[in-house]
Design a protein around this motif. Structure first.
Motif, mmCIF file in Angstrom:
data_model
loop_
_atom_site.group_PDB
_atom_site.id
_atom_site.type_symbol
_atom_site.label_atom_id
_atom_site.label_comp_id
_atom_site.label_asym_id
_atom_site.label_seq_id
_atom_site.Cartn_x
_atom_site.Cartn_y
_atom_site.Cartn_z
ATOM 1 N N ARG A 9 1.409 14.133 3.580
ATOM 2 C CA ARG A 9 1.367 15.580 3.345
ATOM 3 C C ARG A 9 2.399 16.329 4.172
ATOM 4 O O ARG A 9 2.880 17.380 3.758
ATOM 5 C CB ARG A 9 -0.033 16.119 3.626
ATOM 6 N N VAL A 10 2.756 15.786 5.336
ATOM 7 C CA VAL A 10 3.753 16.439 6.186
ATOM 8 C C VAL A 10 5.116 16.395 5.502
ATOM 9 O O VAL A 10 5.826 17.398 5.426
ATOM 10 C CB VAL A 10 3.815 15.779 7.583
ATOM 11 N N ARG A 11 5.503 15.223 5.003
ATOM 12 C CA ARG A 11 6.806 15.065 4.335
ATOM 13 C C ARG A 11 6.750 15.404 2.852
ATOM 14 O O ARG A 11 7.768 15.456 2.180
ATOM 15 C CB ARG A 11 7.312 13.636 4.522
ATOM 16 N N ASP A 54 5.681 4.107 1.587
ATOM 17 C CA ASP A 54 5.179 2.743 1.535
ATOM 18 C C ASP A 54 4.520 2.385 2.848
ATOM 19 O O ASP A 54 5.004 2.740 3.926
ATOM 20 C CB ASP A 54 6.315 1.746 1.270
ATOM 21 N N GLY A 55 3.420 1.662 2.758
ATOM 22 C CA GLY A 55 2.738 1.145 3.929
ATOM 23 C C GLY A 55 3.086 -0.326 4.101
ATOM 24 O O GLY A 55 4.173 -0.779 3.721
ATOM 25 N N HIS A 56 2.148 -1.082 4.629
ATOM 26 C CA HIS A 56 2.335 -2.504 4.885
ATOM 27 C C HIS A 56 2.398 -3.281 3.561
ATOM 28 O O HIS A 56 1.686 -2.956 2.612
ATOM 29 C CB HIS A 56 1.184 -3.032 5.745
ATOM 30 N N THR A 57 3.240 -4.309 3.509
ATOM 31 C CA THR A 57 3.327 -5.187 2.340
ATOM 32 C C THR A 57 2.650 -6.510 2.649
ATOM 33 O O THR A 57 2.960 -7.160 3.644
ATOM 34 C CB THR A 57 4.794 -5.445 1.933
ATOM 35 N N ASN A 58 1.710 -6.912 1.793
ATOM 36 C CA ASN A 58 1.071 -8.217 1.880
ATOM 37 C C ASN A 58 1.728 -9.126 0.847
ATOM 38 O O ASN A 58 2.000 -8.698 -0.278
ATOM 39 C CB ASN A 58 -0.428 -8.129 1.571
ATOM 40 N N PHE A 59 1.973 -10.371 1.226
ATOM 41 C CA PHE A 59 2.545 -11.357 0.314
ATOM 42 C C PHE A 59 1.518 -12.451 0.045
ATOM 43 O O PHE A 59 0.848 -12.919 0.967
ATOM 44 C CB PHE A 59 3.813 -11.982 0.905
ATOM 45 N N PHE A 60 1.403 -12.823 -1.225
ATOM 46 C CA PHE A 60 0.500 -13.881 -1.649
ATOM 47 C C PHE A 60 1.306 -14.917 -2.423
ATOM 48 O O PHE A 60 2.226 -14.564 -3.167
ATOM 49 C CB PHE A 60 -0.593 -13.329 -2.575
ATOM 50 N N THR A 61 0.946 -16.189 -2.269
ATOM 51 C CA THR A 61 1.498 -17.232 -3.126
ATOM 52 C C THR A 61 0.508 -17.430 -4.259
ATOM 53 O O THR A 61 -0.665 -17.730 -4.018
ATOM 54 C CB THR A 61 1.697 -18.552 -2.354
ATOM 55 N N VAL A 62 0.969 -17.218 -5.483
ATOM 56 C CA VAL A 62 0.107 -17.325 -6.653
ATOM 57 C C VAL A 62 0.368 -18.674 -7.316
ATOM 58 O O VAL A 62 1.519 -19.041 -7.579
ATOM 59 C CB VAL A 62 0.385 -16.178 -7.655
ATOM 60 N N TRP A 63 -0.712 -19.406 -7.579
ATOM 61 C CA TRP A 63 -0.657 -20.695 -8.257
ATOM 62 C C TRP A 63 -1.342 -20.532 -9.607
ATOM 63 O O TRP A 63 -2.496 -20.119 -9.671
ATOM 64 C CB TRP A 63 -1.378 -21.768 -7.447
ATOM 65 N N ALA A 67 0.854 -1.186 0.000
ATOM 66 C CA ALA A 67 0.000 0.000 0.000
ATOM 67 C C ALA A 67 0.892 1.240 0.000
ATOM 68 O O ALA A 67 1.915 1.271 0.682
ATOM 69 C CB ALA A 67 -0.900 0.001 1.231
ATOM 70 N N ARG A 68 0.520 2.248 -0.784
ATOM 71 C CA ARG A 68 1.262 3.514 -0.795
ATOM 72 C C ARG A 68 0.285 4.635 -0.497
ATOM 73 O O ARG A 68 -0.860 4.587 -0.889
ATOM 74 C CB ARG A 68 1.918 3.739 -2.156
ATOM 75 N N ARG A 69 0.792 5.631 0.212
ATOM 76 C CA ARG A 69 -0.033 6.793 0.514
ATOM 77 C C ARG A 69 0.842 8.034 0.445
ATOM 78 O O ARG A 69 2.054 7.959 0.577
ATOM 79 C CB ARG A 69 -0.690 6.663 1.880
#
Length: 159
Positions: A40-42, A47-56, A35-37
């Motif tokens: 405004r302060v900086r 980058d926010g949290h990274t989710n990992f998925f196993t793709v079949w 996730a990216r957001r």
């Protein structure tokens, strides 16, 4: 019971692993979706949290995934989500798998060149009117139309 269908946008996190199994070919890879957001302060994207998925990817999709994807490439994956909880070595693991129905490059972040997979249809000849498109390595990935010498025509007279 209905199944949960998802579309995930992310990056290929591992090299696709391809196997020929009794049930058919399969390719597996890890997909990282971060996730990216805008902070405004900086005044910058963070980058926010990274989710990992196993793709079949099974069947022809698996074969094409193996021949098309590399680590770091931006992709979209659509398929059925399956969350698994299990115990391994005394530890609790939760994993999110996607049984892919479609995989493709994210064209909002770059370009790609599509090549139709050969299906091995006996006796199938491409139409003579269709140009053949090939990649010229010196053109930095730009497709160029290859025209046979016998197919070149003189310009029509204007008059």
């Amino acid at each position: 019971m209905s199944e949960t269908t998802v579309t995930v946008v992310g990056n290929v996190a591992t090299t696709p692993v391809y196997r020929e199994l009794p049930k058919g070919p399969v390719a597996r890879f890890r997909l990282a979706a971060t996730a990216r957001r805008f902070d405004r302060v900086r005044n910058e994207w963070v980058d926010g949290h990274t989710n990992f998925f196993t793709v079949w990817a099974w069947g022809a999709l698996g074969t094409n995934v193996q021949g098309s994807l590399s680590i770091g490439e931006p992709v979209l994956v659509q398929g059925r989500l399956r969350v698994r909880d299990e115990e391994r070595g005394g530890q609790h693991w939760t994993s999110a798998d996607i049984q892919a129905s479609a995989v493709g490059h994210d064209l909002s972040r770059g370009t790609t060149a599509f090549r139709r997979a050969r299906q091995g249809r006996p006796g199938h000849q491409p139409d003579g009117d269709e140009p053949s498109f090939e990649i010229d390595p010196q053109a930095e990935g730009e497709p160029t139309e290859q025209v046979e010498q016998s197919e070149q025509r003189e310009p029509a007279a204007v008059g």
